[in-house]
Design a protein around this motif. Structure first.
Motif, PDB file in Angstrom:
ATOM      1  N   ALA A   1       4.186   5.709  -5.491  1.00 54.47           N
ATOM      2  CA  ALA A   1       4.239   5.750  -6.949  1.00 54.47           C
ATOM      3  C   ALA A   1       3.193   6.711  -7.502  1.00 54.47           C
ATOM      4  N   LEU A   2       2.017   6.729  -6.899  1.00 58.34           N
ATOM      5  CA  LEU A   2       0.972   7.660  -7.333  1.00 58.34           C
ATOM      6  C   LEU A   2       1.410   9.109  -7.126  1.00 58.34           C
ATOM      7  N   GLN A   3       2.036   9.365  -5.974  1.00 60.40           N
ATOM      8  CA  GLN A   3       2.511  10.724  -5.701  1.00 60.40           C
ATOM      9  C   GLN A   3       3.545  11.161  -6.741  1.00 60.40           C
ATOM     10  N   ARG A   4       4.457  10.273  -7.075  1.00 58.86           N
ATOM     11  CA  ARG A   4       5.477  10.611  -8.061  1.00 58.86           C
ATOM     12  C   ARG A   4       4.854  10.865  -9.427  1.00 58.86           C
TER      13      ARG A   4
ATOM     14  N   ALA B   1       0.826  -1.205   0.000  1.00 62.00           N
ATOM     15  CA  ALA B   1       0.000   0.000   0.000  1.00 62.00           C
ATOM     16  C   ALA B   1       0.863   1.258   0.000  1.00 62.00           C
ATOM     17  N   THR B   2       1.942   1.237   0.778  1.00 63.89           N
ATOM     18  CA  THR B   2       2.845   2.392   0.828  1.00 63.89           C
ATOM     19  C   THR B   2       3.520   2.609  -0.509  1.00 63.89           C
ATOM     20  N   ALA B   3       3.986   1.540  -1.135  1.00 59.06           N
ATOM     21  CA  ALA B   3       4.673   1.661  -2.422  1.00 59.06           C
ATOM     22  C   ALA B   3       3.740   2.202  -3.498  1.00 59.06           C
ATOM     23  N   ILE B   4       2.499   1.747  -3.495  1.00 61.75           N
ATOM     24  CA  ILE B   4       1.547   2.221  -4.506  1.00 61.75           C
ATOM     25  C   ILE B   4       1.227   3.691  -4.295  1.00 61.75           C
TER      26      ILE B   4
END
Length: 205
Positions: A197-200, A191-194
Protein backbone atom coordinates in the motif's frame (compact mmCIF):
# COMPACT_ATOMS: atom_id res chain seq x y z
CA UNK A 1 6.07 -6.51 -6.67
CA UNK A 2 6.92 -6.21 -3.00
CA UNK A 3 10.24 -7.72 -1.90
CA UNK A 4 10.21 -9.53 1.45
CA UNK A 5 13.30 -10.81 3.26
CA UNK A 6 12.81 -13.19 6.18
CA UNK A 7 16.07 -13.09 8.13
CA UNK A 8 16.43 -15.27 11.20
CA UNK A 9 18.59 -17.20 13.59
CA UNK A 10 17.53 -20.60 14.94
CA UNK A 11 19.49 -23.14 16.92
CA UNK A 12 17.09 -26.08 17.27
CA UNK A 13 14.40 -25.27 14.72
CA UNK A 14 11.55 -23.35 16.33
CA UNK A 15 12.39 -19.93 14.90
CA UNK A 16 13.16 -21.66 11.61
CA UNK A 17 9.62 -23.08 11.51
CA UNK A 18 8.20 -19.62 12.13
CA UNK A 19 10.47 -18.15 9.44
CA UNK A 20 9.37 -20.74 6.89
CA UNK A 21 5.73 -20.00 7.63
CA UNK A 22 6.36 -16.26 7.28
CA UNK A 23 8.08 -16.74 3.94
CA UNK A 24 5.32 -18.98 2.59
CA UNK A 25 2.63 -16.53 3.70
CA UNK A 26 4.37 -13.55 2.07
CA UNK A 27 4.70 -15.55 -1.16
CA UNK A 28 0.98 -16.34 -1.10
CA UNK A 29 0.36 -12.61 -0.66
CA UNK A 30 2.16 -12.01 -3.97
CA UNK A 31 5.59 -10.98 -2.71
CA UNK A 32 9.01 -11.94 -4.00
CA UNK A 33 10.58 -13.63 -0.96
CA UNK A 34 14.07 -14.47 0.27
CA UNK A 35 14.44 -16.78 3.27
CA UNK A 36 17.83 -16.19 4.88
CA UNK A 37 19.60 -17.43 8.00
CA UNK A 38 22.35 -15.42 9.66
CA UNK A 39 25.87 -16.73 10.18
CA UNK A 40 26.38 -19.11 13.10
CA UNK A 41 28.86 -17.75 15.65
CA UNK A 42 28.94 -20.63 18.12
CA UNK A 43 31.94 -22.97 18.04
CA UNK A 44 31.49 -26.39 16.47
CA UNK A 45 32.17 -28.03 19.84
CA UNK A 46 29.15 -26.27 21.36
CA UNK A 47 26.91 -27.27 18.47
CA UNK A 48 28.10 -30.88 18.55
CA UNK A 49 27.33 -31.11 22.28
CA UNK A 50 23.61 -30.60 21.61
CA UNK A 51 22.05 -33.27 19.40
CA UNK A 52 19.09 -31.11 18.38
CA UNK A 53 21.30 -28.15 17.54
CA UNK A 54 23.66 -30.24 15.44
CA UNK A 55 20.74 -31.87 13.62
CA UNK A 56 19.17 -28.50 12.82
CA UNK A 57 22.43 -27.06 11.51
CA UNK A 58 22.77 -30.05 9.21
CA UNK A 59 19.15 -29.89 8.06
CA UNK A 60 19.35 -26.19 7.13
CA UNK A 61 22.83 -26.15 5.61
CA UNK A 62 21.43 -25.29 2.16
CA UNK A 63 19.56 -22.17 3.28
CA UNK A 64 21.51 -19.12 2.07
CA UNK A 65 23.12 -16.85 4.63
CA UNK A 66 21.83 -13.30 4.91
CA UNK A 67 23.82 -10.50 3.33
CA UNK A 68 23.53 -6.72 3.31
CA UNK A 69 22.36 -7.03 -0.29
CA UNK A 70 19.26 -8.85 0.99
CA UNK A 71 18.54 -6.00 3.39
CA UNK A 72 18.95 -3.36 0.70
CA UNK A 73 16.78 -5.34 -1.74
CA UNK A 74 13.89 -5.83 0.65
CA UNK A 75 10.86 -3.59 1.05
CA UNK A 76 9.84 -5.71 4.06
CA UNK A 77 12.17 -7.40 6.52
CA UNK A 78 10.89 -9.95 9.01
CA UNK A 79 13.46 -10.70 11.70
CA UNK A 80 13.25 -13.86 13.82
CA UNK A 81 15.27 -14.86 16.86
CA UNK A 82 15.23 -17.03 19.94
CA UNK A 83 15.46 -15.17 23.23
CA UNK A 84 18.72 -14.95 25.15
CA UNK A 85 18.00 -13.54 28.62
CA UNK A 86 15.23 -11.35 27.20
CA UNK A 87 17.38 -10.14 24.30
CA UNK A 88 17.94 -11.20 20.66
CA UNK A 89 20.47 -13.93 19.99
CA UNK A 90 24.00 -12.67 19.39
CA UNK A 91 24.02 -14.20 15.92
CA UNK A 92 21.15 -12.01 14.73
CA UNK A 93 22.39 -8.94 16.59
CA UNK A 94 25.83 -9.31 15.01
CA UNK A 95 24.26 -9.31 11.55
CA UNK A 96 22.15 -6.25 12.34
CA UNK A 97 25.27 -4.48 13.60
CA UNK A 98 26.76 -4.75 10.10
CA UNK A 99 24.00 -2.56 8.59
CA UNK A 100 25.67 0.70 9.64
CA UNK A 101 26.79 1.51 6.12
CA UNK A 102 23.28 1.14 4.72
CA UNK A 103 21.92 3.23 7.58
CA UNK A 104 24.48 5.98 6.94
CA UNK A 105 23.42 6.12 3.28
CA UNK A 106 19.74 6.38 4.25
CA UNK A 107 18.93 3.08 2.57
CA UNK A 108 16.99 1.68 5.54
CA UNK A 109 14.52 4.57 5.83
CA UNK A 110 10.87 3.57 5.35
CA UNK A 111 11.52 -0.14 5.12
CA UNK A 112 8.68 -2.08 6.71
CA UNK A 113 10.04 -4.18 9.57
CA UNK A 114 8.45 -6.74 11.87
CA UNK A 115 9.90 -9.24 14.36
CA UNK A 116 9.11 -12.63 15.89
CA UNK A 117 10.66 -14.74 18.63
CA UNK A 118 10.73 -18.02 20.50
CA UNK A 119 11.51 -18.88 24.11
CA UNK A 120 11.85 -22.10 26.06
CA UNK A 121 9.18 -21.13 28.61
CA UNK A 122 6.04 -19.03 28.98
CA UNK A 123 6.91 -15.43 29.91
CA UNK A 124 10.50 -16.23 28.95
CA UNK A 125 11.15 -12.87 27.30
CA UNK A 126 9.36 -12.91 23.96
CA UNK A 127 8.05 -9.37 24.25
CA UNK A 128 11.27 -7.84 25.62
CA UNK A 129 13.23 -9.49 22.81
CA UNK A 130 10.98 -8.01 20.14
CA UNK A 131 11.04 -4.60 21.82
CA UNK A 132 14.85 -4.76 21.96
CA UNK A 133 14.97 -5.44 18.22
CA UNK A 134 12.65 -2.51 17.59
CA UNK A 135 15.16 -0.13 19.18
CA UNK A 136 17.36 -0.65 16.12
CA UNK A 137 14.54 0.06 13.72
CA UNK A 138 13.77 3.42 15.32
CA UNK A 139 17.33 4.42 14.44
CA UNK A 140 16.86 3.16 10.90
CA UNK A 141 13.76 5.29 10.38
CA UNK A 142 11.95 2.08 9.46
CA UNK A 143 8.20 1.54 9.72
CA UNK A 144 7.57 -1.03 12.45
CA UNK A 145 4.50 -3.15 11.76
CA UNK A 146 3.36 -5.39 14.63
CA UNK A 147 0.54 -7.91 14.32
CA UNK A 148 -1.38 -6.15 17.09
CA UNK A 149 -4.79 -7.62 17.79
CA UNK A 150 -5.76 -7.01 14.18
CA UNK A 151 -6.85 -10.57 13.39
CA UNK A 152 -8.88 -13.21 15.28
CA UNK A 153 -5.83 -15.51 15.47
CA UNK A 154 -4.25 -13.03 17.88
CA UNK A 155 -6.95 -13.83 20.44
CA UNK A 156 -6.21 -17.56 20.50
CA UNK A 157 -4.89 -18.86 23.81
CA UNK A 158 -1.48 -19.84 22.42
CA UNK A 159 -0.87 -16.33 21.07
CA UNK A 160 -1.88 -13.07 22.68
CA UNK A 161 1.33 -11.23 21.79
CA UNK A 162 0.59 -8.00 19.88
CA UNK A 163 4.30 -7.20 19.51
CA UNK A 164 5.13 -10.13 17.25
CA UNK A 165 4.44 -13.82 16.81
CA UNK A 166 6.23 -15.96 19.36
CA UNK A 167 6.37 -19.58 20.42
CA UNK A 168 7.18 -21.55 23.55
CA UNK A 169 9.41 -24.53 22.82
CA UNK A 170 9.43 -26.25 26.24
CA UNK A 171 13.07 -26.99 25.38
CA UNK A 172 12.05 -29.15 22.44
CA UNK A 173 13.30 -28.57 18.92
CA UNK A 174 10.86 -28.00 16.07
CA UNK A 175 7.99 -27.56 18.54
CA UNK A 176 5.77 -24.71 17.32
CA UNK A 177 2.05 -24.58 18.11
CA UNK A 178 -0.23 -24.29 15.05
CA UNK A 179 -1.69 -21.07 16.47
CA UNK A 180 1.79 -19.55 16.47
CA UNK A 181 2.30 -20.55 12.84
CA UNK A 182 -1.04 -18.96 11.97
CA UNK A 183 0.00 -15.84 13.86
CA UNK A 184 3.26 -15.39 11.95
CA UNK A 185 1.41 -16.06 8.70
CA UNK A 186 -0.94 -13.18 9.54
CA UNK A 187 1.97 -10.98 10.61
CA UNK A 188 3.77 -11.58 7.30
CA UNK A 189 0.60 -10.87 5.30
CA UNK A 190 -0.01 -7.67 7.24
CA UNK A 191 3.54 -6.37 6.79
CA UNK A 192 3.47 -7.23 3.08
CA UNK A 193 0.09 -5.55 2.56
CA UNK A 194 1.21 -2.37 4.31
CA UNK A 195 4.42 -2.18 2.27
CA UNK A 196 2.46 -2.74 -0.94
CA UNK A 197 0.00 0.00 0.00
CA UNK A 198 2.88 2.37 0.75
CA UNK A 199 4.44 1.64 -2.63
CA UNK A 200 1.16 2.38 -4.40
CA UNK A 201 0.72 5.58 -2.45
CA UNK A 202 4.19 6.79 -3.32
CA UNK A 203 3.70 5.89 -6.97
CA UNK A 204 0.50 7.96 -7.09
CA UNK A 205 2.01 10.94 -5.25
Amino acid sequence: MTNVAVIYYSSTGNVHRLAEAAAASAEKAGADVRLRKVVELAPESAIASNEGWAAHVAATRDIPEATLADVEWADVILFGTPTRFGLPAAQLKQFIDTTGGLWFQGKLVNKVVSSFASTSSTHGGQESTILALNNTFYHWGAIIVPPGFADPIQFEQANGNPYGASSVSDNQGDNVHPDNLASIEFQARRATAIATALQRGLAQA
